[in-house]
Motif scaffolding. Structure first.
Motif, short mmCIF file in Angstrom:
data_model
loop_
_atom_site.label_atom_id
_atom_site.label_comp_id
_atom_site.label_asym_id
_atom_site.label_seq_id
_atom_site.Cartn_x
_atom_site.Cartn_y
_atom_site.Cartn_z
N VAL A 1 1.00 -1.22 0.18
CA VAL A 1 0.07 0.05 0.11
C VAL A 1 0.72 1.20 -0.07
CG1 VAL A 1 -1.75 1.30 1.46
CG2 VAL A 1 -1.97 -1.26 1.13
N GLY A 2 2.00 1.32 0.65
CA GLY A 2 3.09 2.29 0.91
C GLY A 2 3.68 2.65 -0.59
N ALA A 3 3.85 1.55 -1.31
CA ALA A 3 4.55 1.67 -2.57
C ALA A 3 3.47 2.25 -3.63
CB ALA A 3 4.97 0.12 -3.36
N VAL A 4 2.13 1.76 -3.56
CA VAL A 4 1.04 2.40 -4.44
C VAL A 4 0.83 3.77 -4.02
CG1 VAL A 4 -1.36 2.25 -4.98
CG2 VAL A 4 -0.04 0.22 -4.79
N VAL A 5 0.71 4.25 -2.65
CA VAL A 5 0.24 5.52 -2.25
C VAL A 5 1.61 6.42 -2.68
CG1 VAL A 5 0.07 7.12 -0.23
CG2 VAL A 5 -1.32 4.99 -0.49
N GLY A 6 2.79 5.93 -2.32
CA GLY A 6 4.08 6.58 -2.83
C GLY A 6 4.30 7.09 -4.15
N THR A 7 4.04 6.27 -4.93
CA THR A 7 3.82 6.22 -6.46
C THR A 7 2.98 7.36 -7.06
OG1 THR A 7 4.68 3.93 -6.82
CG2 THR A 7 3.65 5.00 -8.61
N PHE B 1 1.45 9.68 -4.99
CA PHE B 1 1.83 11.09 -4.77
C PHE B 1 3.16 11.65 -5.05
CE2 PHE B 1 -1.44 10.18 -1.52
CZ PHE B 1 -2.44 11.36 -1.85
N GLY B 2 3.95 10.55 -5.25
CA GLY B 2 5.31 11.07 -5.98
C GLY B 2 5.37 11.70 -7.31
N GLY B 3 4.35 11.01 -8.09
CA GLY B 3 4.09 11.35 -9.40
C GLY B 3 3.53 12.76 -9.38
N ILE B 4 2.29 12.85 -8.72
CA ILE B 4 1.85 14.24 -8.57
C ILE B 4 2.74 15.49 -8.05
CG2 ILE B 4 0.16 15.58 -7.38
CD1 ILE B 4 -1.60 13.16 -7.18
N ILE B 5 3.63 15.19 -7.01
CA ILE B 5 4.64 16.21 -6.54
C ILE B 5 5.57 16.35 -7.77
CG2 ILE B 5 6.28 16.68 -4.85
CD1 ILE B 5 4.37 15.15 -3.18
N GLY B 6 6.05 15.34 -8.13
CA GLY B 6 7.02 15.65 -9.23
C GLY B 6 6.76 16.01 -10.44
#
Length: 135
Positions: A97-103, A105-110
């Motif tokens: 779940v952390g990998a999915v959420v991080g991917t 939000f990381g994409g949005i922020i990036g």
């Protein structure tokens, strides 16, 4: 079997025949039939091209059955580290779940960083920094 209805799609089955015109439209012109087939000699010739080998090699990690690793990791946590099966499953689930959420939000922020003036250089610095922190 089901037909591929995408615009311009080709039938990639071995020995398939393409009966479209050169322009791709049915304009009443005589249709040329594509009769080429794939054989091992043609495949070997394509494998002699270094860039084709690089493209194929980069796809190899994707052939690993990654789902199997999750099941193995639960067993590892249970047998080697003493966790209960339930606790091991929870740990693997939280990681996933952390990998999915991080991917996401990381994409949005990036993307937001990239869209700013000078963002191409800034995102390179962010990627380098986060990679170094994760190592």
């Amino acid at each position: 079997g089901a037909r591929d209805t995408r615009l311009g799609a080709r039938d990639t089955r071995l020995g398939a025949r393409d009966t479209r015109t050169a322009g791709g439209a049915d304009d009443g012109a005589e249709k040329e039939e594509y009769v080429a087939t794939i054989d091992l000699r043609k495949v070997w010739r394509q494998l002699q091209i270094p860039s084709n080998m690089i493209i194929l090699a980069q796809g190899l990690p994707g052939t690993v059955p990654w789902g199997m690793l999750n099941a193995f990791f639960v067993d590892y946590l249970h047998v080697q580290k003493g966790l209960t099966v339930e606790a091991g499953t929870l740990a693997v689930t939280v990681f996933g779940v952390g990998a999915v959420v991080g991917t996401i939000f990381g994409g949005i922020i990036g993307q937001r960083i990239y869209n700013r003036p000078g963002g191409r250089h800034a995102i390179a610095m962010v990627m380098g920094t986060t990679t170094a922190l994760g190592a």
